[in-house]
Write a protein that holds these residues in place. Sequence first.
Motif, mmCIF file in Angstrom:
data_model
loop_
_atom_site.group_PDB
_atom_site.id
_atom_site.type_symbol
_atom_site.label_atom_id
_atom_site.label_comp_id
_atom_site.label_asym_id
_atom_site.label_seq_id
_atom_site.Cartn_x
_atom_site.Cartn_y
_atom_site.Cartn_z
ATOM 1 N N ILE A 11 0.868 -1.181 0.000
ATOM 2 C CA ILE A 11 0.000 0.000 0.000
ATOM 3 C C ILE A 11 0.899 1.223 0.000
ATOM 4 N N THR A 12 0.572 2.199 -0.830
ATOM 5 C CA THR A 12 1.358 3.431 -0.869
ATOM 6 C C THR A 12 0.472 4.610 -0.472
ATOM 7 N N LEU A 13 1.033 5.468 0.371
ATOM 8 C CA LEU A 13 0.357 6.685 0.810
ATOM 9 C C LEU A 13 1.332 7.843 0.683
ATOM 10 N N GLN A 14 0.791 9.075 0.530
ATOM 11 C CA GLN A 14 1.627 10.210 0.158
ATOM 12 C C GLN A 14 2.033 11.143 1.283
ATOM 13 N N ASN A 15 1.543 10.930 2.492
ATOM 14 C CA ASN A 15 1.987 11.771 3.599
ATOM 15 C C ASN A 15 1.575 11.144 4.925
ATOM 16 N N GLY A 16 2.075 11.727 5.990
ATOM 17 C CA GLY A 16 1.800 11.200 7.312
ATOM 18 C C GLY A 16 0.340 11.243 7.698
ATOM 19 N N GLU A 17 -0.381 12.249 7.227
ATOM 20 C CA GLU A 17 -1.806 12.340 7.549
ATOM 21 C C GLU A 17 -2.575 11.156 6.954
ATOM 22 N N GLU A 18 -2.264 10.811 5.710
ATOM 23 C CA GLU A 18 -2.916 9.653 5.096
ATOM 24 C C GLU A 18 -2.588 8.387 5.884
ATOM 25 N N ALA A 19 -1.348 8.246 6.313
ATOM 26 C CA ALA A 19 -0.946 7.067 7.088
ATOM 27 C C ALA A 19 -1.636 7.054 8.453
ATOM 28 N N PHE A 20 -1.705 8.216 9.098
ATOM 29 C CA PHE A 20 -2.375 8.298 10.400
ATOM 30 C C PHE A 20 -3.835 7.902 10.264
ATOM 31 N N ASN A 21 -4.507 8.455 9.247
ATOM 32 C CA ASN A 21 -5.923 8.125 9.032
ATOM 33 C C ASN A 21 -6.113 6.648 8.690
ATOM 34 N N TYR A 22 -5.161 6.074 7.985
ATOM 35 C CA TYR A 22 -5.207 4.653 7.658
ATOM 36 C C TYR A 22 -5.227 3.817 8.942
ATOM 37 N N PHE A 23 -4.300 4.103 9.866
ATOM 38 C CA PHE A 23 -4.259 3.347 11.119
ATOM 39 C C PHE A 23 -5.456 3.681 12.010
ATOM 40 N N LYS A 24 -5.906 4.907 11.977
ATOM 41 C CA LYS A 24 -7.088 5.290 12.753
ATOM 42 C C LYS A 24 -8.305 4.500 12.279
ATOM 43 N N ASP A 25 -8.495 4.412 10.964
ATOM 44 C CA ASP A 25 -9.622 3.644 10.410
ATOM 45 C C ASP A 25 -9.509 2.164 10.771
ATOM 46 N N LEU A 26 -8.299 1.623 10.705
ATOM 47 C CA LEU A 26 -8.116 0.221 11.085
ATOM 48 C C LEU A 26 -8.463 -0.007 12.551
ATOM 49 N N SER A 27 -8.073 0.934 13.415
ATOM 50 C CA SER A 27 -8.356 0.760 14.844
ATOM 51 C C SER A 27 -9.855 0.839 15.127
ATOM 52 N N VAL A 28 -10.589 1.642 14.356
ATOM 53 C CA VAL A 28 -12.050 1.703 14.497
ATOM 54 C C VAL A 28 -12.657 0.356 14.092
ATOM 55 N N GLU A 29 -12.169 -0.207 13.006
ATOM 56 C CA GLU A 29 -12.669 -1.515 12.569
ATOM 57 C C GLU A 29 -12.405 -2.576 13.626
ATOM 58 N N ILE A 30 -11.224 -2.560 14.206
ATOM 59 C CA ILE A 30 -10.889 -3.530 15.252
ATOM 60 C C ILE A 30 -11.782 -3.320 16.471
ATOM 61 N N ALA A 31 -12.012 -2.053 16.842
ATOM 62 C CA ALA A 31 -12.897 -1.748 17.976
ATOM 63 C C ALA A 31 -14.317 -2.253 17.717
ATOM 64 N N ASN A 32 -14.712 -2.281 16.454
ATOM 65 C CA ASN A 32 -16.035 -2.790 16.074
ATOM 66 C C ASN A 32 -16.017 -4.293 15.816
ATOM 67 N N LYS A 33 -14.954 -4.940 16.256
ATOM 68 C CA LYS A 33 -14.802 -6.394 16.157
ATOM 69 C C LYS A 33 -14.761 -6.903 14.715
ATOM 70 N N ILE A 34 -14.258 -6.048 13.836
ATOM 71 C CA ILE A 34 -14.069 -6.453 12.445
ATOM 72 C C ILE A 34 -12.633 -6.946 12.313
ATOM 73 N N GLU A 35 -12.471 -8.129 11.755
ATOM 74 C CA GLU A 35 -11.130 -8.673 11.580
ATOM 75 C C GLU A 35 -10.449 -7.955 10.415
ATOM 76 N N VAL A 36 -9.269 -7.421 10.677
ATOM 77 C CA VAL A 36 -8.541 -6.688 9.641
ATOM 78 C C VAL A 36 -7.115 -7.214 9.517
ATOM 79 N N GLU A 37 -6.604 -7.095 8.333
ATOM 80 C CA GLU A 37 -5.205 -7.391 8.061
ATOM 81 C C GLU A 37 -4.490 -6.045 8.042
ATOM 82 N N TYR A 38 -3.497 -5.875 8.888
ATOM 83 C CA TYR A 38 -2.777 -4.607 8.940
ATOM 84 C C TYR A 38 -1.321 -4.836 8.541
ATOM 85 N N PRO A 39 -0.637 -3.786 8.105
ATOM 86 C CA PRO A 39 0.764 -3.961 7.703
ATOM 87 C C PRO A 39 1.652 -4.268 8.904
#
Length: 135
Positions: free
Chosen positions: A32-60
Motif C-alpha cells: 500500500i502506498t500513501l503520500q503523507n503522514g496524515e494519510e498514514a495516520f488516518n489509515y491506522f485510525k480507520d483500522l483501529s475503528v474496525e478492530i474496535a467494532n470487532k471487524i477482523e482486519v489485516e494490517y501492515p
Amino acid sequence: MLNKILCVDDDQITLMLCKKVIERATFANEIITLQNGEEAFNYFKDLSVEIANKIEVEYPKLVFLDLNMPVMDGWEFLDGYRENKFQETFSTNFIVLSSTIDPLDYNKSKTYPFVIDFIAKPITKEILETLKERF
C-alpha cells in the motif's frame, strides 16, 4: 514473506520504486502506498475503528516511512501514532527511509520503540534480503 507492507512518501517516483523493489524481491503480498503522514495516520485510525467494532482486519507488519513530507511529516505521524497508542493495537514495525542521514534524525528515530531501523533512500533488493531474515 509479509502479507502487507505500507510505504509512505510524498515522492511518486520513490513510491513506485519502493513498490517495484518489494514486488521483485517477493517480500510482501500487498504493498500500500500513501503520500503523507496524515494519510498514514488516518489509515491506522480507520483500522483501529474496525478492530474496535470487532471487524477482523489485516494490517501492515512493516511500514517504510519518509520523514520530510508535506501536510504531516514523518515525525508528526510517529508522534500521533505513539500518542494514540496504536502500537498497543498493531504489532507494526517502522523503518525510516530518508534521503538524508542526519545523526540527529537517526538518534531521534531511536526514541520510538516501534522504529526498528533508519535506512538511506532508495530501498534496494539487498536491503530487503537483509530484512527478510528479520521477518
